[in-house]
Scaffold this active site. Structure first.
Site, PDB file in Angstrom:
ATOM      1  CG  ASP A  82      -2.004   0.709   0.914  1.00  0.00           C
ATOM      2  OD1 ASP A  82      -3.557   0.529   1.351  1.00  0.00           O
ATOM      3  OD2 ASP A  82      -1.535   1.989   1.043  1.00  0.00           O
ATOM      4  CB  ILE A  83       1.528   4.485  -2.040  1.00  0.00           C
ATOM      5  CG1 ILE A  83       1.920   4.822  -3.086  1.00  0.00           C
ATOM      6  CG2 ILE A  83      -0.488   5.110  -2.535  1.00  0.00           C
ATOM      7  CD1 ILE A  83       3.287   4.181  -3.198  1.00  0.00           C
ATOM      8  CD  GLU A  92      -7.945   6.021  -1.393  1.00  0.00           C
ATOM      9  OE1 GLU A  92      -8.013   5.779  -0.219  1.00  0.00           O
ATOM     10  OE2 GLU A  92      -6.996   6.194  -1.652  1.00  0.00           O
ATOM     11  CG  HIS A 145      -7.928  -3.547  -2.291  1.00  0.00           C
ATOM     12  ND1 HIS A 145      -9.476  -2.987  -2.962  1.00  0.00           N
ATOM     13  CD2 HIS A 145      -7.923  -2.829  -1.104  1.00  0.00           C
ATOM     14  CE1 HIS A 145      -9.999  -1.542  -1.871  1.00  0.00           C
ATOM     15  NE2 HIS A 145      -9.007  -1.219  -0.918  1.00  0.00           N
ATOM     16  CG  HIS A 167      -6.712  -3.315   3.431  1.00  0.00           C
ATOM     17  ND1 HIS A 167      -5.565  -2.024   3.284  1.00  0.00           N
ATOM     18  CD2 HIS A 167      -7.893  -2.429   2.691  1.00  0.00           C
ATOM     19  CE1 HIS A 167      -6.901  -0.919   2.619  1.00  0.00           C
ATOM     20  NE2 HIS A 167      -7.903  -1.370   2.086  1.00  0.00           N
TER      21      HIS A 167
HETATM   22  P1  AMP Z   1      -9.788   1.495   0.177  1.00  0.00           P
HETATM   23  O1  AMP Z   1     -10.935   1.033  -0.817  1.00  0.00           O
HETATM   24  O2  AMP Z   1     -10.689   2.778   1.364  1.00  0.00           O
HETATM   25  O3  AMP Z   1      -9.749  -0.128   1.052  1.00  0.00           O
HETATM   26  O4  AMP Z   1      -8.620   1.836   0.311  1.00  0.00           O
HETATM   27  C1  AMP Z   1      -7.236   1.795  -1.257  1.00  0.00           C
HETATM   28  C2  AMP Z   1      -6.728   1.674  -0.425  1.00  0.00           C
HETATM   29  O5  AMP Z   1      -5.550   1.955  -1.414  1.00  0.00           O
HETATM   30  C3  AMP Z   1      -5.688   2.613   0.165  1.00  0.00           C
HETATM   31  O6  AMP Z   1      -5.113   1.911   1.499  1.00  0.00           O
HETATM   32  C4  AMP Z   1      -4.548   3.505  -0.179  1.00  0.00           C
HETATM   33  O7  AMP Z   1      -3.512   4.185   0.083  1.00  0.00           O
HETATM   34  C5  AMP Z   1      -4.239   1.887  -1.207  1.00  0.00           C
HETATM   35  N1  AMP Z   1      -3.511   2.951  -2.421  1.00  0.00           N
HETATM   36  C6  AMP Z   1      -4.397   3.661  -3.394  1.00  0.00           C
HETATM   37  N2  AMP Z   1      -3.965   3.986  -4.994  1.00  0.00           N
HETATM   38  C7  AMP Z   1      -2.468   2.888  -4.882  1.00  0.00           C
HETATM   39  C8  AMP Z   1      -1.121   2.769  -5.577  1.00  0.00           C
HETATM   40  N3  AMP Z   1      -1.054   3.390  -6.785  1.00  0.00           N
HETATM   41  N4  AMP Z   1      -0.598   1.676  -5.397  1.00  0.00           N
HETATM   42  C9  AMP Z   1      -0.968   0.766  -3.866  1.00  0.00           C
HETATM   43  N5  AMP Z   1      -1.391   1.388  -2.699  1.00  0.00           N
HETATM   44  C10 AMP Z   1      -2.548   2.031  -3.553  1.00  0.00           C
END
Ligand code: AMP
Length: 129
Positions: free
Chosen positions: A28-29, A87, A92, A94
């Site tokens: 995760d970025i 988001e 996905h 975590h």
């Molecule tokens: P959520 O959809 O709420 O489960 O969160 C999406 C997750 O994806 C967040 O923790 C972001 O930090 C992560 N994220 C978003 N864009 C990227 C990316 N390009 N590379 C890695 N992680 C990402």
């Protein structure tokens, strides 16, 4: 097309940890904690419970193997698991190395350098079996 599909297609970079035909895991970025990893089905689907039972079980199987690698690579009390997707509407999981309750709350973030991300991805990946 989701940002994760762009990663899967190689259009944008990621710190890849593991991959097979159907799934990819990358860091995760914007991590809650060092080693925070996302496990993503390559086939883009919005919500986890829209997956077939079989696809869901396969995602959990792959996540299990990534969590095992994470436990070996990153010292922590335990690896926590969370599914949100508010988001990025592409399924996905975590996987988050936990030492305290705050690590699973998405309010606390850690800053890592590019070198730290590269080293972590390499270390977790080398423990993936
Ligand atoms: P959520 O959809 O709420 O489960 O969160 C999406 C997750 O994806 C967040 O923790 C972001 O930090 C992560 N994220 C978003 N864009 C990227 C990316 N390009 N590379 C890695 N992680 C990402």
């Amino acid at each position: 097309m989701s940002v994760f599909t762009k990663i899967i297609n190689g259009e944008i970079p990621s710190y890849k940890v593991a991959e097979n035909e159907d799934f990819i895991a990358f860091l995760d970025i914007n991590p809650n904690a060092k080693g925070h990893t996302l496990v993503v089905p390559k086939k883009e689907e919005n919500k986890i419970f829209d997956l077939s039972k079989k696809a869901y079980q396969n995602l959990m199987d792959f996540s299990y193997d990534v969590a095992k690698a994470l436990e070996k690579a990153v010292p922590c009390k335990r690896v926590g698991m969370s599914v949100i997707g508010l988001e990025v509407p592409h399924v996905h999981v975590h996987l988050i190395p936990l030492n305290e309750m705050a690590d699973i709350q998405f309010a606390q973030k850690v800053k890592l350098t590019n070198d730290e991300f590269v080293a972590l991805a390499e270390k977790i990946g080398s423990n993936f079996e």
